[in-house]
Design a protein around this motif. Sequence first.
Motif, PDB file in Angstrom:
ATOM      1  N   SER A 294      30.570 141.720-104.213  1.00 42.43           N
ATOM      2  CA  SER A 294      30.984 141.366-105.572  1.00 42.43           C
ATOM      3  C   SER A 294      32.502 141.321-105.711  1.00 42.43           C
ATOM      4  O   SER A 294      33.026 140.859-106.726  1.00 42.43           O
ATOM      5  CB  SER A 294      30.404 142.367-106.577  1.00 42.43           C
ATOM      6  OG  SER A 294      30.907 143.668-106.331  1.00 42.43           O
ATOM      7  N   HIS A 296      36.424 140.137-104.358  1.00 45.36           N
ATOM      8  CA  HIS A 296      37.032 138.925-103.813  1.00 45.36           C
ATOM      9  C   HIS A 296      38.512 139.193-103.597  1.00 45.36           C
ATOM     10  O   HIS A 296      39.138 139.963-104.338  1.00 45.36           O
ATOM     11  CB  HIS A 296      36.834 137.740-104.765  1.00 45.36           C
ATOM     12  CG  HIS A 296      37.180 136.412-104.150  1.00 45.36           C
ATOM     13  ND1 HIS A 296      38.463 135.903-104.158  1.00 45.36           N
ATOM     14  CD2 HIS A 296      36.414 135.492-103.510  1.00 45.36           C
ATOM     15  CE1 HIS A 296      38.471 134.725-103.560  1.00 45.36           C
ATOM     16  NE2 HIS A 296      37.236 134.447-103.160  1.00 45.36           N
ATOM     17  N   ILE A 301      36.732 139.960-111.731  1.00 42.44           N
ATOM     18  CA  ILE A 301      36.315 139.086-112.830  1.00 42.44           C
ATOM     19  C   ILE A 301      37.029 139.509-114.109  1.00 42.44           C
ATOM     20  O   ILE A 301      37.025 140.683-114.477  1.00 42.44           O
ATOM     21  CB  ILE A 301      34.795 139.136-113.019  1.00 42.44           C
ATOM     22  CG1 ILE A 301      34.089 138.546-111.812  1.00 42.44           C
ATOM     23  CG2 ILE A 301      34.383 138.387-114.277  1.00 42.44           C
ATOM     24  CD1 ILE A 301      32.584 138.562-111.928  1.00 42.44           C
ATOM     25  N   ALA A 338      36.491 130.666-109.840  1.00 41.32           N
ATOM     26  CA  ALA A 338      35.600 130.754-108.681  1.00 41.32           C
ATOM     27  C   ALA A 338      34.171 130.475-109.109  1.00 41.32           C
ATOM     28  O   ALA A 338      33.775 130.744-110.244  1.00 41.32           O
ATOM     29  CB  ALA A 338      35.701 132.136-108.042  1.00 41.32           C
ATOM     30  N   LEU A 340      29.909 130.938-108.256  1.00 40.74           N
ATOM     31  CA  LEU A 340      28.998 131.942-107.721  1.00 40.74           C
ATOM     32  C   LEU A 340      28.087 131.321-106.676  1.00 40.74           C
ATOM     33  O   LEU A 340      27.437 130.306-106.927  1.00 40.74           O
ATOM     34  CB  LEU A 340      28.164 132.541-108.857  1.00 40.74           C
ATOM     35  CG  LEU A 340      27.095 133.554-108.463  1.00 40.74           C
ATOM     36  CD1 LEU A 340      27.731 134.808-107.877  1.00 40.74           C
ATOM     37  CD2 LEU A 340      26.234 133.907-109.677  1.00 40.74           C
ATOM     38  N   SER A 347      31.699 137.407 -99.706  1.00 40.76           N
ATOM     39  CA  SER A 347      31.801 137.549-101.156  1.00 40.76           C
ATOM     40  C   SER A 347      30.904 136.515-101.815  1.00 40.76           C
ATOM     41  O   SER A 347      30.713 135.415-101.291  1.00 40.76           O
ATOM     42  CB  SER A 347      33.248 137.367-101.625  1.00 40.76           C
ATOM     43  OG  SER A 347      33.329 137.384-103.035  1.00 40.76           O
ATOM     44  N   TRP A 349      31.650 135.099-104.498  1.00 34.25           N
ATOM     45  CA  TRP A 349      32.542 134.207-105.229  1.00 34.25           C
ATOM     46  C   TRP A 349      33.327 133.331-104.268  1.00 34.25           C
ATOM     47  O   TRP A 349      33.840 133.807-103.256  1.00 34.25           O
ATOM     48  CB  TRP A 349      33.508 134.992-106.106  1.00 34.25           C
ATOM     49  CG  TRP A 349      32.818 135.838-107.137  1.00 34.25           C
ATOM     50  CD1 TRP A 349      32.632 137.180-107.107  1.00 34.25           C
ATOM     51  CD2 TRP A 349      32.204 135.373-108.339  1.00 34.25           C
ATOM     52  NE1 TRP A 349      31.942 137.594-108.209  1.00 34.25           N
ATOM     53  CE2 TRP A 349      31.665 136.505-108.996  1.00 34.25           C
ATOM     54  CE3 TRP A 349      32.052 134.115-108.932  1.00 34.25           C
ATOM     55  CZ2 TRP A 349      30.980 136.412-110.197  1.00 34.25           C
ATOM     56  CZ3 TRP A 349      31.381 134.025-110.149  1.00 34.25           C
ATOM     57  CH2 TRP A 349      30.855 135.165-110.765  1.00 34.25           C
ATOM     58  N   ASP A 351      36.375 130.181-104.216  1.00 30.90           N
ATOM     59  CA  ASP A 351      37.371 129.434-104.983  1.00 30.90           C
ATOM     60  C   ASP A 351      37.689 128.089-104.348  1.00 30.90           C
ATOM     61  O   ASP A 351      38.701 127.465-104.658  1.00 30.90           O
ATOM     62  CB  ASP A 351      38.655 130.244-105.128  1.00 30.90           C
ATOM     63  CG  ASP A 351      39.245 130.646-103.780  1.00 30.90           C
ATOM     64  OD1 ASP A 351      38.639 130.299-102.744  1.00 30.90           O
ATOM     65  OD2 ASP A 351      40.307 131.300-103.771  1.00 30.90           O
TER      66      ASP A 351
END
Length: 735
Positions: A294, A296, A301, A338, A340, A347, A349, A351
């Motif tokens: 979770s 990054h 977040i 980013a 999901l 990760s 996430w 980008d």
Amino acid sequence: MRTKVMLVWLCGVLVAYWISPVSPVTEASTATQPTTTECPKETLDGYDWPSISAGTNTSHSGCPGVTLGTVYRFCRSDATWEVADYTRCVSPTLASLNTQTGNLDGSPSGYLHLAEDLQNASKPAKLVVSGDLLTAVTIMYALVEDSFLVTCNATSAVVMNFTEAVLISARQLLDNSYSSLWTETHQVSDVDAIFTFLEKLDSFYGDVLSCFSLVNITEYSLVTENLDVAIEVFQANTSEAFIFPSNSNSDANQATVPVAVFTEADTSGHTAACIVWYKSASSLLPSTDINARSAHQDGQINSDVVSVTLHPTQVQPFNEPITLRFSHHQAGNNPVCALLDVSLTSSVWSDSECETVSTTSDVTTCNCHHATNFALLTTLNDDDTVLKVPLNAIMVTGVVISLLFLVATFVLLLYVNRSLESDWALVVKCFLLTYIIGQITFLSGINSTENQMICRFVGILLHYLYLSVFFWMLAQAVLLQLKIVHASATSATISHYCLLGWVTPLLVVASAAGLKHDQYGHDKYCWISIWNKVIYAFIGPAAFVILVTFVVTYSSVHGYFSIKKTDQKGAAEMGKLKHAFRAPMITLPLLMITWTLKAFAIELRSEALYAIFALTYIIQGMVIFVFYGVLDNQVQTLYRSKFGHNHKAVHDSSGRAWNDKVETNKTSPNNFRASSMTSFSSRASESFATNRNDSTASLSSSTARRLNFQKKTLVIPLKRPVPSPTPSQTQGTST
């Protein structure tokens, strides 16, 4: 008195114990502690866990509340306990619904009834343990995977009702009140539970768009406190972009799907899009110590999560990107948008498909070339001056201005009542002091989220101080009741009012903190979430105090008018208490309104609520300053004595003293003496009432008669001085 002090001290010790139940382990104690291969015997949440070997687990057959099943607990290899596992405890209602999922045969009515039953069973506070949450999620998966929406063999009404029932159920399962259940699920069952849930919903949105196109449902929207949904079906030749929310502010969330994205149409000649804003999902995601994926490298977040789904599936990456505007939850640096992707290894996430277009301290705009779930990642500031709770400048300004009014009122009353002899002034000053400390604590401690224990203590302290403010309002009503109805305040001393205003809320907060101390504090602010059950430990007592205060004040007002009908002189004396009636009756509703606005503004991060809250807070401060300060009897008396034309005229409201003075040369000596004595009696009576130990409690009519403080014209014979007799005068004259 000593017993009361000991009671307050004991309550403080209990609160401190509940807040910090684990005592620090010193270096010396760890050095002598022997190595163990067993988890120690422990009692937790009403369960007695026996000592067991490391690497094994134990169980209890009883489950909390109405749930049925078995509770497990695992002893780690380092001989430390994991959290209790309630994932196999399920309520009978959800267990029955889960059984019904095996009977789904593709009938639209069967899916609809099950979805509506899940909607009722998953309402906030109905899910008790993590087993309830997992079962509800399992039922949700059965509804959204391979549902009748794939073939769409149903009427538009059934399709609409089923879609709404599923969306409301999803909203309820993502409610902040279930944050602890999601955390427990991530710890003991599935570290990717919330990510999988979001991806399943994405698949469901695609089926909804396809079915909406077939049954000619052109648009649908659902706006709730934690989930906003917009669905729109277009003709293939549409020329308008899909924007949601369409009327948002420049610093609010917004997603824009351009027309150029729709390069493909379905067999009916339609294209469709669905945009969903998950406003609570970011707080439900697993922490990095539970699920390392979770995290990054670009940060954490710092926004709501948004889902974009298109029908039919368009060619990706898009030639013209969709535009996403994220409102920041808190200040941060290096913003990166980013998407999901649970299938990623390091990760969840990525980008790689988004680029940042612009950014400010409050909002970041990105362009993304795929349709999926997105969020904003930032490096959070470590500077202590950064507000980590959504308190913008308007909100802080409102609190500060209100605080200045409170301080001015407190200082004014402290100056005019320096002798500390007035019960009313002391009660009001205790009320103001408590409120001032509460406001200072809010401004200085609401952001202390770095240390969990400190944050929890701040949350409990704010609970106590704000609740104490309401109880001090009740103390004012009780004081007025004693003075008006019972014509005395001697039956209660200031210590009794302190017991009501400070000790009573301490007992309430101590009980709540002892039972639900883990619900104080938050990863974003140090206060009680309005979605947690412990909030009722504030709302319930506050509502009770408001009700009782209005009843007691009404009784006092009724007593005043009863006296006014029977005793005009007593009513005139009690008329000086009018400001004391008005003050709590006007201030108390404002207290409840401002607290409600503050709670929702912080939780929902609404700019409109910020502005309304700030304005209401300033009005509240002005009202307190006027009704408790400016209109106070002692303040007005001091003002007249300092700036009035004549001290004697100030204390005689009828103006007789002033008239007696100017008419002195027109009266005979005897009448002058009688008039002077009348003025003297009037001033003595007024001076006596003014200097009573309670400035607001003037003598009732019965008390005034007992003390003979009626104004009377006194004619006292006095000897007139005469000169020594002379031979021509043989007799003196006496008057």
